[in-house]
Enzyme design. Sequence first.
Site, mmCIF file in Angstrom:
data_model
loop_
_atom_site.group_PDB
_atom_site.id
_atom_site.type_symbol
_atom_site.label_atom_id
_atom_site.label_comp_id
_atom_site.label_asym_id
_atom_site.label_seq_id
_atom_site.Cartn_x
_atom_site.Cartn_y
_atom_site.Cartn_z
ATOM 1 N N GLY A 80 0.793 -0.865 0.630
ATOM 2 C CA GLY A 80 -0.078 -0.494 -0.274
ATOM 3 C C GLY A 80 0.397 1.426 0.043
ATOM 4 N N SER A 82 4.352 -6.612 1.218
ATOM 5 C CA SER A 82 3.845 -6.773 0.242
ATOM 6 C C SER A 82 2.612 -7.971 0.792
ATOM 7 C CB SER A 82 4.173 -7.063 -0.988
ATOM 8 O OG SER A 82 2.877 -7.790 -2.117
ATOM 9 N N GLU A 109 1.608 -10.172 -1.394
ATOM 10 C CA GLU A 109 1.632 -11.103 -2.232
ATOM 11 C C GLU A 109 3.114 -11.679 -1.897
ATOM 12 O OE1 GLU A 109 -0.278 -12.343 -3.611
ATOM 13 O OE2 GLU A 109 -1.882 -11.165 -4.814
ATOM 14 N N HIS A 157 6.184 -9.042 -9.632
ATOM 15 C CA HIS A 157 4.658 -9.294 -10.054
ATOM 16 C C HIS A 157 4.238 -7.941 -10.637
ATOM 17 C CE1 HIS A 157 1.199 -10.396 -9.476
ATOM 18 N NE2 HIS A 157 0.595 -9.750 -8.570
#
Length: 239
Positions: A54, A82, A84, A102
């Site tokens: 974010g 993250s 992810e 990514h």
Amino acid sequence: MSAPADGGHDDVSPADREDLVAFARRMGPDDLAPAMSGNLSVRRGGLMAITPSGMPYERMTPADICLVRTSDAALQSGPRPSTETPMHLALYQASDVAAIVHTHSPFVVALSTVLDELPAVHYAMADLGGAVRVAPYARFGTAQLAAGASAALAGRSAVILRNHGALACGPTLARAYERARTLEWLARVYWYARLAGTPQTLSESALTEVSDAVRELRYGENFAPSVAPPPGPQGGQAQ
């Protein structure tokens, strides 16, 4: 291949942090990830350095890079990593790659909704290990997404995520980033080829021949971090 044993914070250098920020800031201009989407990481010993969650890339600094222990996902320093992070960790635990990028690049995302595999429409696909598989859809940040991406990445250096984006891996962050750019270029080529007709694609044996020739000629080693300069209008591809 399993991940290396845990290491200390010194395994991640200031240069690693600076590189993550520098490549993150290129994601938008290179049309790989809009706004705050996408993420990048490198593995050093038993630590993963990954971009935070974010945070706009233009505001990110090397001090904002998060350090996560690869053995148990424990945050060692930095803000919230993250979302992810589980997917990055799963790939590091399943392979010996050292860097992951990514992306949410537009042609890759568009094709992820209609393809099960991106065919080899150009010999640049050899650097990705062959036709790029599309992993099943799963919500971001989930163990299901991590497992699906890891399985589809077997024998490849890139994978497309259904209705989501893509991952590109490499021995260095620069190499992984150039593979991400190559994948988006290949997706764009395939898109336009489909508009023109039925694309002719290259076989696995043809791609193997390309890889063998690259190794024999040491093609591109002195000019770019990837096996060969990325194709397309930005990099060109000398013969």
